[in-house]
Scaffold this active site. Structure first.
Site, PDB file in Angstrom:
ATOM      1  N   GLU A 139     -22.462  18.732 -46.456  1.00 22.41           N
ATOM      2  CA  GLU A 139     -21.890  16.866 -46.462  1.00 22.41           C
ATOM      3  C   GLU A 139     -22.348  16.988 -48.662  1.00 22.41           C
ATOM      4  O   GLU A 139     -23.135  16.102 -48.748  1.00 22.41           O
ATOM      5  CB  GLU A 139     -22.515  16.693 -46.135  1.00 22.41           C
ATOM      6  CG  GLU A 139     -22.385  17.017 -44.386  1.00 22.41           C
ATOM      7  CD  GLU A 139     -22.900  15.943 -43.436  1.00 22.41           C
ATOM      8  OE1 GLU A 139     -24.314  15.049 -43.506  1.00 22.41           O
ATOM      9  OE2 GLU A 139     -22.855  15.487 -42.159  1.00 22.41           O
ATOM     10  N   GLU A 246     -17.285  20.504 -35.978  1.00 21.80           N
ATOM     11  CA  GLU A 246     -18.055  19.224 -34.751  1.00 21.80           C
ATOM     12  C   GLU A 246     -17.525  18.020 -34.528  1.00 21.80           C
ATOM     13  O   GLU A 246     -17.882  17.321 -34.327  1.00 21.80           O
ATOM     14  CB  GLU A 246     -19.063  18.132 -35.786  1.00 21.80           C
ATOM     15  CG  GLU A 246     -19.957  19.556 -37.079  1.00 21.80           C
ATOM     16  CD  GLU A 246     -21.081  19.086 -37.970  1.00 21.80           C
ATOM     17  OE1 GLU A 246     -20.927  17.810 -37.601  1.00 21.80           O
ATOM     18  OE2 GLU A 246     -20.869  19.866 -38.765  1.00 21.80           O
TER      19      GLU A 246
HETATM   20  C1  HAH Z   1     -23.345  15.735 -38.977  1.00 23.30           C
HETATM   21  N1  HAH Z   1     -23.112  14.805 -39.371  1.00 23.30           N
HETATM   22  C2  HAH Z   1     -24.085  17.316 -39.400  1.00 23.30           C
HETATM   23  O1  HAH Z   1     -22.968  18.441 -40.180  1.00 23.30           O
HETATM   24  C3  HAH Z   1     -25.039  18.122 -38.184  1.00 23.30           C
HETATM   25  O2  HAH Z   1     -25.221  18.513 -38.043  1.00 23.30           O
HETATM   26  C4  HAH Z   1     -25.637  17.265 -37.318  1.00 23.30           C
HETATM   27  O3  HAH Z   1     -26.214  17.925 -35.835  1.00 23.30           O
HETATM   28  C5  HAH Z   1     -25.195  16.135 -36.607  1.00 23.30           C
HETATM   29  C6  HAH Z   1     -23.741  15.690 -37.410  1.00 23.30           C
HETATM   30  C7  HAH Z   1     -22.752  13.460 -39.446  1.00 23.30           C
HETATM   31  C8  HAH Z   1     -23.538  12.615 -40.605  1.00 23.30           C
HETATM   32  C9  HAH Z   1     -24.598  12.100 -40.214  1.00 23.30           C
HETATM   33  O4  HAH Z   1     -26.168  12.695 -39.503  1.00 23.30           O
HETATM   34  C10 HAH Z   1     -25.065  11.049 -41.202  1.00 23.30           C
HETATM   35  C11 HAH Z   1     -23.978  10.384 -41.432  1.00 23.30           C
HETATM   36  C12 HAH Z   1     -22.790  10.441 -41.562  1.00 23.30           C
HETATM   37  C13 HAH Z   1     -22.410  11.872 -40.864  1.00 23.30           C
END
Ligand code: HAH
Length: 339
Positions: A139, A246
């Site tokens: 990200e 994911e």
């Molecule tokens: C993901 N982010 C992460 O990669 C993962 O490590 C986590 O467990 C869940 C989702 C997605 C995301 C976020 O956490 C916040 C805002 C937008 C997208």
């Protein structure tokens, strides 16, 4: 705790897709027990939902805590499953000490990069040969505006080559691990082009990057199937591997903030099944590029979406219901492999 037994007439998901790609699930120390039977029957890859993140593995400088991560590796090896590593460098779930001087104030670039190197080298070496792919940077691309990279302490202190450095350190520690850049909103055209530009520039500089992770946190309407296809095409044109890292399909549209549903509404599971069918048809069509598809969970009894982004709202995003029984989505996905 009693195990919910899968029925014998339910084909194994990963065996059904054997010719196409691995099928994985994110797990945590609770689901590794409560979903044990389901996991070992239907999945041939696991990812730690949280237990391999920086804050879990090195909460204080030099103090590494590997117990839960090691347990996951043991579970996978004893069941003949692969492991996807998630994640080495991220702006979230990273402890404050990483960015601070021991005497206070922000760390300097050299100190930060030395900490990055030591973290990556320790973690990647420990699981060398056991983890087939790592999300090296998670990200880093900005969702909004004209900027390419998201503002973060990594970027502020180390500068934009923190990304290249992370890949170089990971490659040095395990030259056989496949190294991924991973992000969400990966199928939104504006962000897709930024991710493409970032990864292309890494490749052009000779950085050891082998693939792009499409997080695929999707819902019943978004992204449009054609945007998913275009994202796959665009990323594949870089000659890199693609992993769906994911995957979940929320039953709520973005604007829907209701918290009162006790079970999915009429039509939701049918629409979800239609979407899952379309998505897996795409993954199968592009199986020359897509070689791993990981769900961010396994069954509807537990999902991170139960509290995000709407607090206290249950969601039902997977192929298996809360009792670990196949949903219409599961059968549509199985039909894709057989057609
Ligand atoms: C993901 N982010 C992460 O990669 C993962 O490590 C986590 O467990 C869940 C989702 C997605 C995301 C976020 O956490 C916040 C805002 C937008 C997208």
């Amino acid at each position: 705790m009693t195990q919910l037994q899968p029925k014998d007439n339910v084909p194994s998901l990963h065996e059904t897709f054997q010719a196409h790609f691995r099928v994985g699930a994110a797990v945590n120390p609770v689901t590794l027990v409560s979903q044990r039977e389901l996991l070992s029957r239907h999945f041939n890859s696991v990812t730690a939902e949280n237990e391999m993140k920086f804050e879990r593995l090195q909460p204080e400088e030099g103090r590494f805590t590997f117990e839960h991560a090691d347990n996951l590796i043991d579970f996978a090896t004893s069941h003949g499953m692969g492991v996807r590593g998630h994640t080495l460098i991220w702006h979230n779930q990273t402890p404050a000490w990483v960015f601070e001087h021991r005497e206070g104030g922000p760390a300097d670039r050299q100190t930060l990069l030395a900490r990055m190197q030591s973290h990556i080298e320790t973690v990647v070496s420990r699981y060398k040969g056991l983890i087939y792919a790592w999300d090296v940077v998670n990200e880093a691309v900005s969702d909004s505006g004209g900027e390419l990279l998201r503002p973060s302490k990594w970027l502020d202190i180390a500068g934009e080559d923190f990304i290249a450095k992370a890949f170089e350190y990971a490659h040095a520690a395990d030259p056989n691990a496949l190294l991924f850049y991973n992000d969400y909103n990966e199928s939104v055209p504006e962000k897709r082009e930024k991710i493409y530009a970032l990864v292309r520039s890494l490749k052009d500089k000779g950085v050891p990057i082998h693939g792009i992770g499409l997080q695929a946190h999707w819902n019943l309407e978004h992204p449009a199937l054609d945007d998913i296809r275009q994202a796959i095409e665009r990323y594949a044109s870089l000659g890199l591997k693609l992993h769906v890292t994911e995957l979940d399909v929320s039953v709520f549209r973005h604007e829907d903030r209701r918290t009162d549903l006790k079970r999915p509404e009429a039509g939701m599971l049918e629409r979800q099944a239609e979407r899952y069918g379309q998505m897996f048809r795409l993954f199968k069509e592009y199986d020359g590029h897509v070689d791993s598809v990981t769900f961010w969970g396994a069954a509807d009894d537990y999902t991170w979406l139960d509290h995000f982004p709407v607090r206290g709202r249950k969601n039902w995003p997977f192929l298996f219901d809360a009792a670990h029984q196949p949903k219409p989505s599961y059968w549509n996905v199985i039909d894709v492999a057989r057609s």
